[in-house]
Scaffold this motif. Structure first.
Motif, PDB file in Angstrom:
ATOM      1  N   GLU A 118     126.985 110.245  78.382  1.00 42.44           N
ATOM      2  CA  GLU A 118     127.304 111.136  79.512  1.00 42.44           C
ATOM      3  C   GLU A 118     127.584 110.270  80.730  1.00 42.44           C
ATOM      4  O   GLU A 118     126.783 109.393  81.070  1.00 42.44           O
ATOM      5  N   THR A 122     124.481 115.364  85.531  1.00 45.08           N
ATOM      6  CA  THR A 122     124.261 115.949  84.207  1.00 45.08           C
ATOM      7  C   THR A 122     123.240 115.132  83.434  1.00 45.08           C
ATOM      8  O   THR A 122     122.358 115.686  82.775  1.00 45.08           O
ATOM      9  N   ASP A 178     129.248 113.673  75.334  1.00 38.14           N
ATOM     10  CA  ASP A 178     130.212 114.377  76.170  1.00 38.14           C
ATOM     11  C   ASP A 178     131.593 113.890  75.746  1.00 38.14           C
ATOM     12  O   ASP A 178     131.742 112.752  75.289  1.00 38.14           O
ATOM     13  N   LYS A 209     129.000 123.241  77.843  1.00 43.32           N
ATOM     14  CA  LYS A 209     128.022 123.052  78.924  1.00 43.32           C
ATOM     15  C   LYS A 209     127.729 124.367  79.637  1.00 43.32           C
ATOM     16  O   LYS A 209     126.719 124.480  80.320  1.00 43.32           O
ATOM     17  N   THR A 245     124.088 126.690  78.017  1.00 38.25           N
ATOM     18  CA  THR A 245     122.913 125.822  77.891  1.00 38.25           C
ATOM     19  C   THR A 245     121.787 126.481  77.102  1.00 38.25           C
ATOM     20  O   THR A 245     121.002 125.785  76.472  1.00 38.25           O
TER      21      THR A 245
END
Length: 142
Positions: free
Chosen positions: A20, A25, A68, A118, A121
């Motif tokens: 990430e 984040t 990611d 995202k 969640t």
């Protein structure tokens, strides 16, 4: 004998490798891992090249690779493939803002076990909780 059942400790933590690039984040996910318990961050990288190198240098050192897709440099797509090749028993999870149906299909084809948006969640956290498995049995319990 007194047994504390309020917060059972797990004897084995699930080892997470996080790919990430956004620090906000990253920090949020670290807080989620800590609050859930049973999860331990063993590595983190923010670019495609660094993530692929970490995987090569740490074979089998993780249980879940959380990737990611859009990184500061490069893409998480090759990281999915590398993780799957280097550690087949590990789980490869994608956590991306770009999880369209076509992207999900492509990620699964590359070797991802699961893909989360995202924006969702709740489903992601539920999946993480399932990955921790049950707490260890306590002596004296049937």
């Amino acid at each position: 004998m007194h047994i504390n059942v309020a917060s059972p400790r797990r004897s084995v933590e699930v080892r997470l490798f996080l790919v990430e690039d956004l620090q906000t984040t990253h920090d949020l996910l670290e807080a989620v891992f800590a609050s859930l318990g049973g999860l331990r961050l063993v590595g983190t990288e923010g670019t495609e090249a660094e993530a692929n190198l970490w995987l090569l240098e740490h074979p089998g050192a993780w249980d879940i690779a959380l990737i990611d897709l859009v990184l500061a440099q490069g893409s998480g797509m090759s990281v999915i493939r590398r993780a799957r090749e280097l550690h087949p028993p590990g789980k490869v999870a994608v956590f991306s803002a770009y999880a369209s149906p076509a992207v999900c299909t492509h990620c699964l084809g590359l070797g991802a076990d699961v893909v989360f948006s995202k924006a969702d969640t709740g489903e992601f956290v539920s999946w993480l909780c399932e990955q921790r498995g049950p707490p260890p049995a306590h002596a004296g319990h049937a």
